[in-house]
Write a protein that holds these residues in place. Structure first.
Motif, PDB file in Angstrom:
ATOM      1  N   ALA A 186       0.962  -1.271  -0.088  1.00 26.03           N
ATOM      2  CA  ALA A 186      -0.007  -0.080   0.022  1.00 26.03           C
ATOM      3  C   ALA A 186       1.041   1.194  -0.014  1.00 26.03           C
ATOM      4  CB  ALA A 186      -0.827  -0.048   1.367  1.00 26.03           C
ATOM      5  N   MET A 187       2.181   1.315   0.842  1.00 23.36           N
ATOM      6  CA  MET A 187       2.988   2.136   0.894  1.00 23.36           C
ATOM      7  C   MET A 187       3.669   2.646  -0.574  1.00 23.36           C
ATOM      8  SD  MET A 187       4.834   1.598   4.499  1.00 23.36           S
ATOM      9  CE  MET A 187       3.513   1.119   5.673  1.00 23.36           C
ATOM     10  N   PHE A 188       3.764   1.641  -1.330  1.00 24.52           N
ATOM     11  CA  PHE A 188       4.471   1.558  -2.494  1.00 24.52           C
ATOM     12  C   PHE A 188       3.678   1.700  -3.681  1.00 24.52           C
ATOM     13  CE2 PHE A 188       8.070   0.698   0.151  1.00 24.52           C
ATOM     14  CZ  PHE A 188       9.108   1.265  -0.373  1.00 24.52           C
ATOM     15  N   ALA A 189       2.262   1.831  -3.740  1.00 25.44           N
ATOM     16  CA  ALA A 189       1.254   1.799  -4.639  1.00 25.44           C
ATOM     17  C   ALA A 189       1.729   2.911  -5.646  1.00 25.44           C
ATOM     18  CB  ALA A 189      -0.112   1.630  -4.206  1.00 25.44           C
ATOM     19  N   PRO A 190       1.468   2.850  -6.901  1.00 23.24           N
ATOM     20  CA  PRO A 190       1.428   4.178  -7.836  1.00 23.24           C
ATOM     21  C   PRO A 190       0.657   5.074  -7.396  1.00 23.24           C
ATOM     22  CG  PRO A 190       1.650   1.887  -9.208  1.00 23.24           C
ATOM     23  CD  PRO A 190       1.267   1.721  -7.631  1.00 23.24           C
ATOM     24  N   CYS A 191      -0.768   4.816  -7.019  1.00 22.54           N
ATOM     25  CA  CYS A 191      -1.503   5.781  -6.510  1.00 22.54           C
ATOM     26  C   CYS A 191      -1.846   5.621  -5.067  1.00 22.54           C
ATOM     27  CB  CYS A 191      -2.806   5.675  -7.337  1.00 22.54           C
ATOM     28  SG  CYS A 191      -2.623   6.272  -9.067  1.00 22.54           S
ATOM     29  N   ILE A 192      -1.271   6.453  -4.226  1.00 19.36           N
ATOM     30  CA  ILE A 192      -1.574   6.101  -2.734  1.00 19.36           C
ATOM     31  C   ILE A 192      -2.901   6.265  -2.275  1.00 19.36           C
ATOM     32  CG2 ILE A 192      -0.851   6.891  -0.392  1.00 19.36           C
ATOM     33  CD1 ILE A 192       1.190   5.200  -1.587  1.00 19.36           C
ATOM     34  N   ASN A 193      -3.290   5.392  -1.270  1.00 17.20           N
ATOM     35  CA  ASN A 193      -4.798   5.656  -0.525  1.00 17.20           C
ATOM     36  C   ASN A 193      -4.378   5.692   1.111  1.00 17.20           C
ATOM     37  OD1 ASN A 193      -7.090   5.168   0.824  1.00 17.20           O
ATOM     38  ND2 ASN A 193      -8.003   4.426  -1.001  1.00 17.20           N
ATOM     39  N   ASP A 194      -4.288   6.899   1.416  1.00 18.77           N
ATOM     40  CA  ASP A 194      -3.798   6.987   2.954  1.00 18.77           C
ATOM     41  C   ASP A 194      -4.553   6.190   3.905  1.00 18.77           C
ATOM     42  OD1 ASP A 194      -2.076  10.048   3.083  1.00 18.77           O
ATOM     43  OD2 ASP A 194      -3.347   9.581   1.246  1.00 18.77           O
ATOM     44  N   ASP A 195      -5.872   6.367   3.531  1.00 18.07           N
ATOM     45  CA  ASP A 195      -6.843   5.562   4.496  1.00 18.07           C
ATOM     46  C   ASP A 195      -6.569   4.061   4.261  1.00 18.07           C
ATOM     47  OD1 ASP A 195      -8.346   7.687   5.260  1.00 18.07           O
ATOM     48  OD2 ASP A 195      -9.658   7.603   3.733  1.00 18.07           O
ATOM     49  N   ASP A 196      -6.279   3.448   3.053  1.00 18.40           N
ATOM     50  CA  ASP A 196      -5.926   2.199   3.046  1.00 18.40           C
ATOM     51  C   ASP A 196      -4.594   1.817   3.659  1.00 18.40           C
ATOM     52  OD1 ASP A 196      -6.248  -0.496   2.182  1.00 18.40           O
ATOM     53  OD2 ASP A 196      -4.710  -0.164   0.412  1.00 18.40           O
ATOM     54  N   ILE A 197      -3.493   2.770   3.819  1.00 18.44           N
ATOM     55  CA  ILE A 197      -2.418   2.296   4.396  1.00 18.44           C
ATOM     56  C   ILE A 197      -2.548   2.292   5.932  1.00 18.44           C
ATOM     57  CG2 ILE A 197      -0.072   3.286   5.049  1.00 18.44           C
ATOM     58  CD1 ILE A 197      -0.113   4.289   2.051  1.00 18.44           C
ATOM     59  N   CYS A 198      -3.248   3.230   6.634  1.00 17.50           N
ATOM     60  CA  CYS A 198      -3.634   3.441   7.773  1.00 17.50           C
ATOM     61  C   CYS A 198      -4.686   2.057   8.226  1.00 17.50           C
ATOM     62  CB  CYS A 198      -4.451   4.545   8.185  1.00 17.50           C
ATOM     63  SG  CYS A 198      -3.334   6.054   8.322  1.00 17.50           S
ATOM     64  N   LYS A 199      -5.507   1.659   7.623  1.00 21.46           N
ATOM     65  CA  LYS A 199      -6.182   0.508   7.799  1.00 21.46           C
ATOM     66  C   LYS A 199      -5.270  -0.805   7.845  1.00 21.46           C
ATOM     67  CE  LYS A 199     -10.218  -2.168   6.294  1.00 21.46           C
ATOM     68  NZ  LYS A 199     -11.348  -2.205   5.424  1.00 21.46           N
ATOM     69  N   LYS A 200      -4.365  -0.887   6.911  1.00 21.37           N
ATOM     70  CA  LYS A 200      -3.529  -2.070   6.965  1.00 21.37           C
ATOM     71  C   LYS A 200      -2.383  -1.921   8.009  1.00 21.37           C
ATOM     72  CE  LYS A 200      -4.133  -3.140   2.135  1.00 21.37           C
ATOM     73  NZ  LYS A 200      -3.664  -3.133   0.868  1.00 21.37           N
ATOM     74  N   LEU A 201      -2.052  -0.834   8.312  1.00 28.19           N
ATOM     75  CA  LEU A 201      -1.236  -0.671   9.573  1.00 28.19           C
ATOM     76  C   LEU A 201      -2.026  -1.024  10.892  1.00 28.19           C
ATOM     77  CD1 LEU A 201       0.502   2.623   8.912  1.00 28.19           C
ATOM     78  CD2 LEU A 201       1.765   0.453   8.966  1.00 28.19           C
TER      79      LEU A 201
END
Length: 210
Positions: A186-201
């Motif tokens: 999620a952190m290295f995605a070409p189009c970042i989704n901040d909510d997705d990163i926080c959810k996966k963390l």
């Protein structure tokens, strides 16, 4: 005002700079994968809030991430390099747009995250990600973790990130490894989704939806 503790990493200091990553390497402290994700969640929330408001941090290195003295978490300091996300287009070109600025912030966060989950590994943010207008390594080559990529590219972890996870020798469970990789992807995605990163963390931290 709030008193904070050690830097997460050496930042701009010498190799022997006292920091959390050094303590981990010396065996004086340790982090589980869940503990690393949980402790960095406040930093992730700062990035998400900045990006929602249209800003980029630009200078998130492990010397700007300090541990709290009253709980096992980190705070970010030094907002002096914050700009609008599209700031670098006029200096670096159209490839360095708001999407790129947001992506680079999360790549920089990934450097800190990897340091904690990989046994205190001190990574060189300036060679891997760069800061502010600096987008090249000391050799003159493009910083590999923040090179502009088309929005439609597939989301693939850099080979050296995968190697770090293997070489760390950490005794993660199968589920932990999957959740670590999921957060990094999620952190290295070409189009970042901040909510997705926080959810996966949050999932890695123990199942909480953040």
């Amino acid at each position: 005002m709030e008193r904070l503790g050690k830097q997460l990493g050496k930042g701009t200091g010498a190799d022997n700079k006292a920091c959390v990553l050094q303590d981990i390497r010396n065996g004086d402290m340790s982090y589980t994968a869940a503990g690393a994700a949980s402790s960095l969640m406040p930093v992730a929330h700062v990035l998400r809030r900045l990006h929602r408001d249209g800003y980029a941090f630009n200078d998130l290195h492990d010397g700007n991430i300090l541990c709290c003295l009253d709980n096992n978490s980190y705070k970010v300091i030094d907002l002096g390099s914050v700009t609008l996300t599209g700031h670098w287009v006029s200096q670096l070109g159209t490839d360095y747009d708001g999407r790129w600025s947001t992506n680079r912030d999360w790549r920089a966060f990934g450097v800190a995250f990897l340091g904690l989950v990989c046994g205190g590994r001190q990574l060189n943010l300036w060679d891997l990600v760069g800061t502010n207008a600096c987008t090249k390594m000391h050799t003159g080559a493009q910083c590999p973790w923040s090179a502009p990529v088309p929005a439609g590219d597939p989301c693939v972890l850099p080979a050296d990130v995968s190697s770090l996870l293997v070489d760390s020798g950490m005794a993660w469970t199968h589920t932990e490894r999957l959740n670590i990789v999921s957060a990094l992807v999620a952190m290295f995605a070409p189009c970042i989704n901040d909510d997705d990163i926080c959810k996966k963390l949050g999932v890695l931290a123990g199942g909480a939806d953040h």
